[in-house]
Design a protein around this motif. Structure first.
Motif, PDB file in Angstrom:
ATOM      1  N   GLY A   1       0.815  -1.215   0.000  1.00  0.00           N
ATOM      2  CA  GLY A   1       0.000   0.000   0.000  1.00  0.00           C
ATOM      3  C   GLY A   1       0.838   1.249   0.000  1.00  0.00           C
ATOM      4  N   GLY A   2       0.154   2.373   0.240  1.00  0.00           N
ATOM      5  CA  GLY A   2       0.808   3.681   0.219  1.00  0.00           C
ATOM      6  C   GLY A   2       1.742   3.882   1.402  1.00  0.00           C
ATOM      7  N   SER A   3       2.344   5.058   1.482  1.00  0.00           N
ATOM      8  CA  SER A   3       3.418   5.315   2.454  1.00  0.00           C
ATOM      9  C   SER A   3       3.013   5.107   3.908  1.00  0.00           C
ATOM     10  N   ASP A   4       1.716   5.319   4.228  1.00  0.00           N
ATOM     11  CA  ASP A   4       1.329   5.305   5.635  1.00  0.00           C
ATOM     12  C   ASP A   4       0.810   3.960   6.124  1.00  0.00           C
ATOM     13  N   ILE A   5       0.815   2.973   5.260  1.00  0.00           N
ATOM     14  CA  ILE A   5       0.097   1.741   5.594  1.00  0.00           C
ATOM     15  C   ILE A   5       0.686   1.040   6.815  1.00  0.00           C
ATOM     16  N   GLN A   6       1.957   1.267   7.070  1.00  0.00           N
ATOM     17  CA  GLN A   6       2.623   0.664   8.206  1.00  0.00           C
ATOM     18  C   GLN A   6       1.962   1.015   9.535  1.00  0.00           C
ATOM     19  N   GLN A   7       1.385   2.229   9.593  1.00  0.00           N
ATOM     20  CA  GLN A   7       0.785   2.667  10.846  1.00  0.00           C
ATOM     21  C   GLN A   7      -0.541   1.973  11.161  1.00  0.00           C
ATOM     22  N   ALA A   8      -1.064   1.231  10.207  1.00  0.00           N
ATOM     23  CA  ALA A   8      -2.409   0.691  10.376  1.00  0.00           C
ATOM     24  C   ALA A   8      -2.404  -0.799  10.707  1.00  0.00           C
ATOM     25  N   LEU A   9      -1.347  -1.317  11.275  1.00  0.00           N
ATOM     26  CA  LEU A   9      -1.263  -2.764  11.478  1.00  0.00           C
ATOM     27  C   LEU A   9      -2.105  -3.265  12.649  1.00  0.00           C
ATOM     28  N   GLY A  10      -2.047  -2.561  13.782  1.00  0.00           N
ATOM     29  CA  GLY A  10      -2.890  -2.870  14.938  1.00  0.00           C
ATOM     30  C   GLY A  10      -3.053  -4.348  15.214  1.00  0.00           C
ATOM     31  N   GLU A  11      -4.305  -4.815  15.221  1.00  0.00           N
ATOM     32  CA  GLU A  11      -4.639  -6.198  15.572  1.00  0.00           C
ATOM     33  C   GLU A  11      -4.005  -7.235  14.637  1.00  0.00           C
ATOM     34  N   TRP A  12      -3.583  -6.808  13.452  1.00  0.00           N
ATOM     35  CA  TRP A  12      -3.087  -7.780  12.478  1.00  0.00           C
ATOM     36  C   TRP A  12      -1.801  -8.455  12.939  1.00  0.00           C
ATOM     37  N   GLN A  13      -1.166  -7.884  13.949  1.00  0.00           N
ATOM     38  CA  GLN A  13       0.049  -8.512  14.484  1.00  0.00           C
ATOM     39  C   GLN A  13      -0.268  -9.646  15.446  1.00  0.00           C
ATOM     40  N   ASN A  14      -1.559  -9.853  15.747  1.00  0.00           N
ATOM     41  CA  ASN A  14      -1.934 -10.824  16.777  1.00  0.00           C
ATOM     42  C   ASN A  14      -2.620 -12.085  16.246  1.00  0.00           C
ATOM     43  N   PHE A  15      -2.504 -12.339  14.959  1.00  0.00           N
ATOM     44  CA  PHE A  15      -3.209 -13.500  14.410  1.00  0.00           C
ATOM     45  C   PHE A  15      -2.281 -14.657  14.057  1.00  0.00           C
ATOM     46  N   GLY A  16      -1.036 -14.589  14.492  1.00  0.00           N
ATOM     47  CA  GLY A  16      -0.166 -15.752  14.325  1.00  0.00           C
ATOM     48  C   GLY A  16       0.744 -15.717  13.116  1.00  0.00           C
ATOM     49  N   ALA A  17       0.696 -14.622  12.331  1.00  0.00           N
ATOM     50  CA  ALA A  17       1.656 -14.524  11.225  1.00  0.00           C
ATOM     51  C   ALA A  17       3.046 -14.351  11.835  1.00  0.00           C
ATOM     52  N   GLU A  18       4.032 -15.082  11.323  1.00  0.00           N
ATOM     53  CA  GLU A  18       5.368 -14.929  11.881  1.00  0.00           C
ATOM     54  C   GLU A  18       5.900 -13.536  11.596  1.00  0.00           C
TER      55      GLU A  18
END
Lengths: 251, 322
Positions: B43-60
């Motif tokens: 995505g665009g330049s700011d997409i990194q800031q929108a990770l939130g809950e996505w870090q908690n679903f078991g992706a390494e």
């Protein structure tokens, strides 16, 4: 300009699909038609030609001998010539895109225009895989196609979940068609008769070298149990009570 | 080694909820196939800031490819980015939502890597040594179980078939990736996206969907009755193909084989006869209500509650009494 339109023979979408006792598709009273999305692709090719440019429309079908019936229909709908690639083994989008890539190289079209999916297997892969094999731009789910830049590009409106996206693809490109692109016309009898004399080139797949192995095999088919109906309610009040107290889906 | 890369659906700014069921699929796949999975976010330049809950679903690892040039990416470019990440992470399989986003890009990547692709996965099971998948064919009238050649494949995941992913205690690592833009194809130019102003939930993840057919007659009546009832229930509006084709409702609201597939808790169909194609898009709903004047309409055969009535009377009454 040359437009290649790959078509598929599928069961009539308005017919009922039954399975035989061994789980294969019961073909005994199926009416076979051109995949409706491919029909839309053909119609669009004809419309592009009607806009005045010099356009040759080449229809191609891959499959058993019976598929020639649908190729003839495509010629009646306006394709100038046909290519019939006889292929009698089970196929998947990997194999079909391989064969279409070979056809592409012999025809050298500016556009491959094809349905976004076959209404039998519902894979929705072949156009994209073909574009990948040929390293061409792709515009899937087209609802509007405009040839621009003196025939060197196409501007395509796509139906996506968020709305309507517009892309411009350099030609040659693969474009897959969605329902709302157009409404295919009725084919009149004279066109059907005229189509009989249009050329069909029969190709043996041995010309295309070794064909990739089947990657997807069917183990089982089943007709899902129909959802059970519930009951009729007599009034809006009764409906509200049922939704609140029985189904508990509203507060 | 088995490793799965999930391609997140983004709007260029954030990851969209349509990716959630794919996380659930990845968790199941991981159990059945015994491999790890990562997430790719483009995505665009700011997409990194929108990770939130996505870090908690078991992706390494969450791989991030963010750049102003990727705010509106096209399938040909995204496919090359995904290939690069697969190489980097060692992934040999790929998954994503079977939305128009996933259906556009996933087969392209499958074509580039020559992998088998299973579209619209409903379930994944290990049978003997190989994974088998159930998927809908013939507009959902036949469920087909397929097997892929080899261990690796590309999977588009039918959202309605997988619930919410489990939240895990580990937190995904974040790895920005460098893309050499000169390596990306230039044959496709993104021009625009017209999204209608929508102040209701999206039809694919709403708890309640209210759908109208052609008997709504015009866009104003549709908005007043279907929109009105949807608002009363905090739901989304849906439409039949006939209603969309006759200009009563917007494209984006079409439910059915060629529209969106939905499975809300409550589906209210008003003035919908229930064609095979429409039913293919909503029959997994928990509770179905049908309101129609024609007592023989096929929709009544699958409705939990059927009301034989004219929607022009029943809907205003329903709206006022709720």
């Amino acid at each position: 300009m040359k437009i290649l339109v790959p078509i598929k023979r599928v069961p009539d979408p308005y017919g009922r699909i039954r399975l035989t006792s061994d789980g294969s598709i019961d073909a005994s009273d199926i009416k076979w038609v051109i995949n409706p999305f491919d029909e839309i692709a053909l119609e669009e090719a004809v419309r592009i030609r009607e806009q005045g440019a010099e356009v040759e429309i080449v229809a191609v079908i891959i499959g058993e001998a019976v598929c020639e019936e649908q190729l003839r229909t495509a010629l009646a709908m306006g394709a100038d010539r046909g290519i019939f690639v006889e292929f009698n083994s089970p196929a998947d989008p990997g194999i079909i895109s391989f064969l279409l890539a070979a056809v592409f190289k012999s025809v050298n079209p500016d556009i491959v225009l094809m349905g976004k999916q076959g209404i039998d297997d519902d894979f929705s892969q072949t156009g994209q895989r073909l574009a990948a094999r040929l390293n061409l731009p792709q515009a899937t789910f087209a609802s509007k196609i405009e040839i621009v830049s003196n025939g060197s590009a196409a501007r395509v409106a796509r139906e996506v979940d968020a709305g309507r996206e517009t892309l411009e693809v350099k030609l040659p490109a693969v474009i897959t068609t969605d329902l709302r692109l157009n409404e295919p016309r009725y084919v009149a009898l004279p066109a059907i008769i005229k189509a009989r004399s249009k050329p069909v080139n029969r190709v043996n797949t041995s010309e295309y070298g070794s064909i990739p192995a089947l990657q997807i095999s069917v183990i089982k088919r089943e007709v899902p149990l129909p959802r059970k109906g519930g009951r009729k309610v007599g009034s809006v009040d009764e409906l509200i009570t049922a939704l609140r107290d029985e189904a508990k889906v509203i507060a | 080694m088995k490793r799965l890369l999930i391609v997140a659906e983004t709007d260029g700014v954030k990851i969209l909820p349509s990716t959630l069921p794919t996380m659930t699929f990845a968790q199941l796949w991981s159990k059945e196939a015994g491999g790890a999975f990562d997430l790719l976010v483009i995505g665009g330049s700011d997409i990194q800031q929108a990770l939130g809950e996505w870090q908690n679903f078991g992706a390494e690892t969450i791989f991030i490819s963010s750049s102003a040039e990727l705010a509106h990416f096209t399938a040909d470019r995204a496919a090359i980015v995904a290939l690069q990440v697969m190489k980097q992470s060692g992934a040999d399989s790929l998954a994503g939502p079977s939305s128009t986003f996933g259906r556009d890009i996933l087969p392209r990547i499958a074509g580039l890597c020559d992998l088998p692709m299973v579209s619209d996965v409903l379930s994944v099971v290990l049978a003997g040594d190989s994974l088998t998948f159930k998927r809908p064919t013939f507009a959902g009238n036949v469920i087909t179980t397929v097997q892929i050649a080899g261990d690796c494949g590309v999977y588009s995941v039918r959202g309605t078939a997988f619930g919410k992913p489990e939240v895990v205690t580990t937190v995904s690592a974040i790895a920005p990736i460098d893309i050499n833009f000169e390596d990306l194809p230039t044959g496709t130019t993104w021009i625009s996206l017209d999204s209608p102003e929508q102040n209701r939930p999206d039809v694919t993840n709403a708890r309640v969907v209210v759908t109208g057919g052609r008997p709504l007659r015009d866009a104003d009546t549709y908005e007043k009755l279907i929109g009105g009832l949807a608002d009363k229930l905090g739901g989304a509006t849906g439409a039949t193909r006939a209603a969309v084709d006759s200009g009563i409702a917007l494209n984006e609201s079409q439910v059915g084989q060629t529209g969106k597939v939905v499975a809300p808790e409550l589906y209210i169909a008003a003035g919908v006869s229930g064609s095979v194609q429409h039913i293919a898009g909503m029959k997994e709903s928990k509770v179905i209500v049908a309101i129609n004047t024609d007592s023989d309409a096929p929709i009544f055969e699958i409705a939990d509650f059927g009301l034989i009535a004219d929607l022009h009377q029943a809907l205003p009454e329903l709206i006022s009494k709720l």
